[in-house]
Design an enzyme around this catalytic site. Sequence first.
Site, mmCIF file in Angstrom:
data_model
loop_
_atom_site.group_PDB
_atom_site.id
_atom_site.type_symbol
_atom_site.label_atom_id
_atom_site.label_comp_id
_atom_site.label_asym_id
_atom_site.label_seq_id
_atom_site.Cartn_x
_atom_site.Cartn_y
_atom_site.Cartn_z
ATOM 1 N N LYS A 165 0.828 -1.204 0.000
ATOM 2 C CA LYS A 165 0.000 0.000 0.000
ATOM 3 C C LYS A 165 0.861 1.252 0.000
ATOM 4 O O LYS A 165 1.947 1.276 0.593
ATOM 5 C CB LYS A 165 -0.902 0.008 1.241
ATOM 6 N N ASP A 194 -0.226 0.206 -4.396
ATOM 7 C CA ASP A 194 -1.667 0.457 -4.500
ATOM 8 C C ASP A 194 -2.033 1.626 -3.593
ATOM 9 O O ASP A 194 -1.901 1.533 -2.369
ATOM 10 C CB ASP A 194 -2.423 -0.807 -4.065
ATOM 11 N N GLU A 220 -1.302 1.282 -8.704
ATOM 12 C CA GLU A 220 -2.735 0.953 -8.732
ATOM 13 C C GLU A 220 -3.580 2.047 -8.081
ATOM 14 O O GLU A 220 -3.214 2.584 -7.045
ATOM 15 C CB GLU A 220 -2.909 -0.376 -7.984
ATOM 16 N N GLU A 246 -11.010 -1.823 -10.093
ATOM 17 C CA GLU A 246 -11.609 -2.846 -9.221
ATOM 18 C C GLU A 246 -13.036 -2.492 -8.815
ATOM 19 O O GLU A 246 -13.790 -3.369 -8.400
ATOM 20 C CB GLU A 246 -10.740 -3.070 -7.978
ATOM 21 N N ASP A 269 -13.289 -6.824 -10.556
ATOM 22 C CA ASP A 269 -13.539 -7.754 -9.445
ATOM 23 C C ASP A 269 -14.830 -8.490 -9.770
ATOM 24 O O ASP A 269 -15.852 -7.851 -10.045
ATOM 25 C CB ASP A 269 -13.678 -6.954 -8.146
ATOM 26 N N HIS A 296 -8.892 -8.301 -9.659
ATOM 27 C CA HIS A 296 -8.897 -7.933 -8.239
ATOM 28 C C HIS A 296 -9.625 -9.030 -7.477
ATOM 29 O O HIS A 296 -10.742 -9.414 -7.832
ATOM 30 C CB HIS A 296 -9.650 -6.605 -8.075
ATOM 31 N N GLU A 333 -4.680 -11.402 -8.342
ATOM 32 C CA GLU A 333 -4.415 -11.032 -6.946
ATOM 33 C C GLU A 333 -4.710 -12.218 -6.028
ATOM 34 O O GLU A 333 -5.700 -12.936 -6.217
ATOM 35 C CB GLU A 333 -5.319 -9.848 -6.578
#
Length: 386
Positions: A165, A194, A220, A246, A269, A296, A333
């Site tokens: 992150k 991300d 991301e 996502e 996703d 995702h 992922e």
Amino acid sequence: MKIDKIETFLLESPIEEPFGWSMGWAEKRTCLVTKITTDDGVVGWGEGGGSPSQSVIHDIFAPILLGKDPGNINQLWHEFFQSLHNDNQTGGFGGDAISNIDIALWDIAGKAAGKSISDLLGGSIRDKVAVYATGLYYREDEFPTKLIAEAESYAQSGYKGMKTKIGGLSVPDDVKRVKAIRDAIGDDLYLMVDANKAYNVSTAIDIGNRLSDLNIHWFEEPVLANDVDAYLEVKSGQPLAIAGGEVLHNRYEARDFLSNRALDIIQPDVRFIGGITEFRNVATMANAMGIQVNPHVWGSPIMISASISLTSTFPACPYARVPRPYEQEPVMEFDQTPSPIRNELASIAFEQKGGYVEIPKGPGLGIEIDESVVERFCVGRATSEL
Ligand code: CA
């Protein structure tokens, strides 16, 4: 075969160690799962959304579904979509409900035919799917010891890539944190960052440039998830490949990102994009535009199985004699953050070996849901039946 009964279960589990990202801090994991039962006794499981989707499933979709042939997935999908689209709620309140029911219908279709979902989709293109570790969230007292130990554990267990992150600290502190991970894992593994929409355009461009000598494979969700122009500015203002998508809810939301080449990598996703049916549509659109599709995945074994099955069928982008993950082949992922629901809901666990997971081979999703675990984590249930 007809649909007799629709049950939804809102699941919630505490986690041992809380963790955070730029926009939130998790002290529990939740998901909404659906069980659809037919008059033949075939059961399908779906996943997507939360309590708003639970209302949509029982108030809006149940009258469409009950008594219908579950095999008519395309027709039912568009009935769901129009029922929400006409109220302009497809991508907002309850839109995830389409994904949830769609996954359950594919599970039923597979079980009824004795085929896996990848076989129903025309068969897999590869015999295993490449995955990367998602972890390295912010935690209390993490820097540097706990953070580096986590990164090293992914490297040691065989992952070829991992994602951390950014956006939760100042730009210099986040760069320092990412550099510590890169230094710990060396240059041979893929490392992604991300931001979970943390930045405005100029800050996103700033951190993208500062991270450029750390061999970052993608950046991301740099900015607001629905701002195509902001994505284009970030893409042209710094050197990292840009990923996102996502939270997109259907092919129409994906269209402007794809047609403007606002993303290098799209990450739908299966719980949000409209289930297996719509994910395949969006993946095909992206493939035609040379945009990688790296799903995702952050939920229960229901959506993990659906995602692996789908990913196994995505063609390389572009075609290559020997396509490589992260380059032409999709890489999925694989969530490593704490989640008792993910670990306990199904009788089999999906395991990473050498950077890959096996494709589920059993009928439908190829997993058995442990209903005693559903009961244990259930904090809200609803039923619709004929
Ligand atoms: Ca993300």
